[in-house]
Scaffold this active site. Structure first.
Site, PDB file in Angstrom:
ATOM      1  N   VAL A  11       1.050  -1.329   0.541  1.00  0.00           N
ATOM      2  CA  VAL A  11      -0.113  -0.469   0.129  1.00  0.00           C
ATOM      3  C   VAL A  11       1.306   1.289   0.054  1.00  0.00           C
ATOM      4  CG1 VAL A  11      -1.968  -1.134   1.107  1.00  0.00           C
ATOM      5  CG2 VAL A  11      -0.058   0.445   2.846  1.00  0.00           C
ATOM      6  N   SER A  12       0.100   2.080  -1.078  1.00  0.00           N
ATOM      7  CA  SER A  12       1.200   3.856  -0.564  1.00  0.00           C
ATOM      8  C   SER A  12       0.701   3.633   0.797  1.00  0.00           C
ATOM      9  CB  SER A  12       0.660   4.276  -1.483  1.00  0.00           C
ATOM     10  OG  SER A  12      -1.112   5.183  -1.005  1.00  0.00           O
ATOM     11  N   THR A  13       1.498   5.511   1.355  1.00  0.00           N
ATOM     12  CA  THR A  13       1.009   5.715   2.285  1.00  0.00           C
ATOM     13  C   THR A  13      -0.328   6.537   3.005  1.00  0.00           C
ATOM     14  OG1 THR A  13       2.750   7.053   1.977  1.00  0.00           O
ATOM     15  CG2 THR A  13       3.502   6.575   3.309  1.00  0.00           C
ATOM     16  N   GLU A  15      -2.747   5.829   0.846  1.00  0.00           N
ATOM     17  CA  GLU A  15      -4.704   4.887   0.602  1.00  0.00           C
ATOM     18  C   GLU A  15      -3.665   4.172   1.763  1.00  0.00           C
ATOM     19  OE1 GLU A  15      -4.245   1.752  -2.117  1.00  0.00           O
ATOM     20  OE2 GLU A  15      -1.908   1.736  -3.106  1.00  0.00           O
ATOM     21  N   LEU A  40       4.431   1.962   1.258  1.00  0.00           N
ATOM     22  CA  LEU A  40       5.692   3.497   0.454  1.00  0.00           C
ATOM     23  C   LEU A  40       4.392   4.307   0.004  1.00  0.00           C
ATOM     24  CD1 LEU A  40       5.925   0.328  -2.374  1.00  0.00           C
ATOM     25  CD2 LEU A  40       7.890   1.040  -0.250  1.00  0.00           C
TER      26      LEU A  40
END
Length: 199
Positions: A11-13, A15, A40
């Site tokens: 996951v991105s920071t 979402e 990330l």
């Protein structure tokens, strides 16, 4: 050692939807201790947990992911990771959002062939959509600029109090910092307003 089932979550920071991916993994039967997760930022694609997982998995193991885009950021990267996992590592892949992408039945040549074709098609579609989104954004920005829409931070209107404080500042009654503090702005902005008012 018997074959293992691993899960990979990315996951991105921005979402924060790892719960959805983790629940899907657990429902499939992946043990919590076998799930590797990378969180990330958008610009950073270093994946320490993924790299650790790639060192850990052995031929005959299975890797479970929620969707195909967890493997990479673009078409080439997804296909390259798929090749490494299935061909070099000889590990089965299960993509939960796409049941056709299940390579565990290695002896089933038709199944493997279908999985490869579907993967190439999906990766291509995903990459094309990403390019289209970027193009639509660029066209939207260009159209907005053509209409005279100001993009970016809105400019702050200069309040009436500024002119009184400017006179006090210029007669050295107060400092730049004091004037800026009263107006609730930065000292840089105050000085810019002073310059604008003189021009």
């Amino acid at each position: 050692m018997p074959s293992q089932i691993y899960g990979y979550v990315r996951v991105s920071t921005k979402e924060q939807n790892e719960d959805r991916q983790l629940i899907a993994m657990q429902n499939f039967g992946v043990k919590q201790s076998k799930i590797y997760m990378d969180k990330l930022s958008g610009k950073d694609f270093e994946r320490p947990k993924y790299k650790r997982l790639m060192k850990k998995i052995k031929p005959g193991d299975t890797l479970v992911i929620k969707s195909i885009d967890r493997l990479g950021r673009n078409y080439e990267e997804i296909l390259e990771q798929w090749r490494i996992i299935t061909k070099e590592k000889q590990v089965g892949i299960v993509v939960l959002d796409m049941p056709l992408l299940d390579t565990r039945h290695k002896n089933d040549l038709t199944g493997t062939l279908i999985a490869d074709i579907v993967l190439q098609l999906l990766s291509y579609v995903a990459e094309t959509e990403r390019i289209n989104i970027r193009q639509r954004q660029a066209e939207g920005i260009a159209a907005a600029k053509a209409r005279g829409v100001h993009l970016g931070r809105p400019r702050i209107d200069i309040p009436v109090e500024f002119y009184i404080l400017k006179e006090r500042y210029q007669s050295r009654e107060i400092t730049t910092r004091e004037a800026a503090k009263i107006l609730g702005i930065s000292a840089t902005t105050f000085l810019r307003w002073v310059d604008q008012d003189q021009s």
